[in-house]
Write an enzyme that holds these catalytic residues in place. Structure first.
Site, PDB file in Angstrom:
ATOM      1  CG  ASN A  33      63.795  79.846  62.240  1.00  0.00           C
ATOM      2  OD1 ASN A  33      64.038  80.379  61.367  1.00  0.00           O
ATOM      3  ND2 ASN A  33      62.988  78.652  62.585  1.00  0.00           N
ATOM      4  CD1 TRP A  34      66.507  85.894  63.357  1.00  0.00           C
ATOM      5  CD2 TRP A  34      67.214  87.287  61.930  1.00  0.00           C
ATOM      6  NE1 TRP A  34      67.362  86.772  63.847  1.00  0.00           N
ATOM      7  CE2 TRP A  34      67.918  87.301  62.911  1.00  0.00           C
ATOM      8  CE3 TRP A  34      67.398  87.934  60.370  1.00  0.00           C
ATOM      9  CZ2 TRP A  34      69.360  88.400  62.990  1.00  0.00           C
ATOM     10  CZ3 TRP A  34      68.629  88.826  60.507  1.00  0.00           C
ATOM     11  CH2 TRP A  34      69.129  89.041  61.772  1.00  0.00           C
ATOM     12  CE  LYS A  35      59.892  80.343  63.104  1.00  0.00           C
ATOM     13  NZ  LYS A  35      58.478  79.679  63.791  1.00  0.00           N
TER      14      LYS A  35
ATOM     15  CG  HIS B  85      61.046  75.047  61.247  1.00  0.00           C
ATOM     16  ND1 HIS B  85      59.801  75.199  61.055  1.00  0.00           N
ATOM     17  CD2 HIS B  85      61.489  75.646  62.422  1.00  0.00           C
ATOM     18  CE1 HIS B  85      59.499  76.041  62.012  1.00  0.00           C
ATOM     19  NE2 HIS B  85      60.442  76.038  62.930  1.00  0.00           N
TER      20      HIS B  85
ATOM     21  CD  GLU C 296      57.375  78.029  60.798  1.00  0.00           C
ATOM     22  OE1 GLU C 296      58.168  78.524  60.112  1.00  0.00           O
ATOM     23  OE2 GLU C 296      56.895  78.118  61.983  1.00  0.00           O
TER      24      GLU C 296
ATOM     25  CD  GLU D 196      61.289  74.678  66.464  1.00  0.00           C
ATOM     26  OE1 GLU D 196      61.530  75.737  67.201  1.00  0.00           O
ATOM     27  OE2 GLU D 196      61.073  74.460  65.333  1.00  0.00           O
TER      28      GLU D 196
ATOM     29  N   GLY E 184      54.908  79.594  67.596  1.00  0.00           N
ATOM     30  CA  GLY E 184      54.240  80.773  67.378  1.00  0.00           C
ATOM     31  C   GLY E 184      52.721  81.010  68.036  1.00  0.00           C
TER      32      GLY E 184
ATOM     33  CB  SER F 148      55.549  79.983  72.530  1.00  0.00           C
ATOM     34  OG  SER F 148      54.680  80.191  71.468  1.00  0.00           O
TER      35      SER F 148
ATOM     36  N   GLY G 246      61.886  81.490  67.713  1.00  0.00           N
ATOM     37  CA  GLY G 246      61.537  82.114  66.703  1.00  0.00           C
ATOM     38  C   GLY G 246      61.110  83.569  66.895  1.00  0.00           C
ATOM     39  N   GLY G 247      59.769  83.976  67.064  1.00  0.00           N
ATOM     40  CA  GLY G 247      59.320  85.432  67.070  1.00  0.00           C
ATOM     41  C   GLY G 247      60.251  86.290  68.034  1.00  0.00           C
TER      42      GLY G 247
HETATM   43  P1  13P Z   1      58.274  80.791  68.043  1.00  0.00           P
HETATM   44  O1  13P Z   1      59.240  81.016  69.078  1.00  0.00           O
HETATM   45  O2  13P Z   1      57.771  82.067  67.469  1.00  0.00           O
HETATM   46  O3  13P Z   1      57.251  79.968  68.629  1.00  0.00           O
HETATM   47  O4  13P Z   1      58.915  79.861  66.808  1.00  0.00           O
HETATM   48  C1  13P Z   1      59.529  78.736  67.296  1.00  0.00           C
HETATM   49  C2  13P Z   1      60.079  78.273  66.229  1.00  0.00           C
HETATM   50  O5  13P Z   1      59.580  77.511  65.342  1.00  0.00           O
HETATM   51  C3  13P Z   1      61.620  78.257  65.919  1.00  0.00           C
HETATM   52  O6  13P Z   1      62.357  77.408  65.060  1.00  0.00           O
END
Ligand code: 13P
Length: 253
Positions: A11-13, A97, A99, A169, A175, A214, A235-236
């Site tokens: 997920n590149w956000k 998600h 967020e 999640e 994050g 993470s 994510g990251g």
């Molecule tokens: P991180 O891997 O950066 O913690 O993000 C997880 C996430 O929200 C994937 O959708």
């Protein structure tokens, strides 16, 4: 549509432009070329889907989107529908998600509508659930997550369950560098599985359940070894080609 294999989804956000997408995937694809036995997908921003689809053509990596609107078309300024994504070659779509629940007013009700919209267009919804830290500390995590799963899936026809992915999640792990422990992950995956099977019975076994929060090259192998984990939402680390390739090439010995 899904085949039950583990799913590794990046997920590149809100990162990258179309030209950066093309360059990144040019770097990533050779790194994951020999990886088999799992589904790999990337979810760039909407503006990068066309470039990503072009770069991924002929590869084993699938295209995913980060959100979808619940109507198929109409006067909904700024919204993107499931048929639009389908036409671009999108296969998976992230729904609910945390967020988006936090910043964009997503609720369990809109999540449910989006799940149905995705299924109508033959997309695989990746439904995100997860508790706040306060819920975990006060012992309410299982109840919160069960409720999210139930309300997201309750209108789903049993025959569609094999096209559903649920991603656990925990919000406190996103994050933050604080990955949940394998036993926390296994415990919540068992809760999610039992909720799905309570509602749907045997066909519920077809739902794939992922972990996200993470995930890094250092933690992927133990996470994938945790009972019930059928993939990860990253994510990251999915923004770094070498890290995402190592995650996709996880080993469970
Ligand atoms: P991180 O891997 O950066 O913690 O993000 C997880 C996430 O929200 C994937 O959708």
């Amino acid at each position: 549509m899904t085949d039950g294999r583990p799913l590794i989804l990046g997920n590149w956000k809100m990162h990258r432009t179309p030209s950066e997408t093309t360059a990144f995937l040019g770097d990533l694809l050779p790194r994951v070329q020999g990886v088999t036995g799992r589904d790999i997908a990337v979810a760039p921003p909407y503006t990068c889907l066309a470039a990503a689809g072009e770069a991924l053509r002929g590869s084993a990596v699938s295209l995913a989107a980060q959100d979808v609107f619940w109507e198929d078309q109409g006067a909904y300024t700024g919204a993107i529908s499931a048929p639009m994504l389908q036409d671009l070659g999108v296969r998976y779509v992230i729904v609910g998600h945390s967020e988006r629940r936090q910043h964009q007013g997503e609720t369990d009700h809109t999540v449910r509508l989006k799940v149905q919209a995705a299924l109508r267009a033959d997309l695989v919804p990746v439904v995100c659930v997860g508790e706040q830290e306060t819920a975990r500390v006060s012992g309410r995590a299982d109840t919160v997550v069960r409720g999210q799963v139930l309300r997201a899936l309750e209108e789903t026809a049993p025959g569609d369950l094999r096209n559903i992915v649920v991603a656990y999640e925990p919000i406190w792990a996103i994050g933050t560098g604080r990955t949940a422990t394998p036993s926390d992950i296994a415990g919540m995956h068992a809760v999610i599985r039992s909720e799905i099977e309570r509602v749907f019975g045997g066909p519920g076994a077809a739902v794939r359940v992922l972990y996200g929060g993470s995930v890094t090259p250092a933690t992927i192998d133990v996470i994938m070894a945790a009972p019930g984990v059928q993939g990860v939402l990253v994510g990251g680390a999915s923004l770094r080609a070498a890290d995402f390739a190592r995650i996709a090439a996880y080993r469970v010995d």
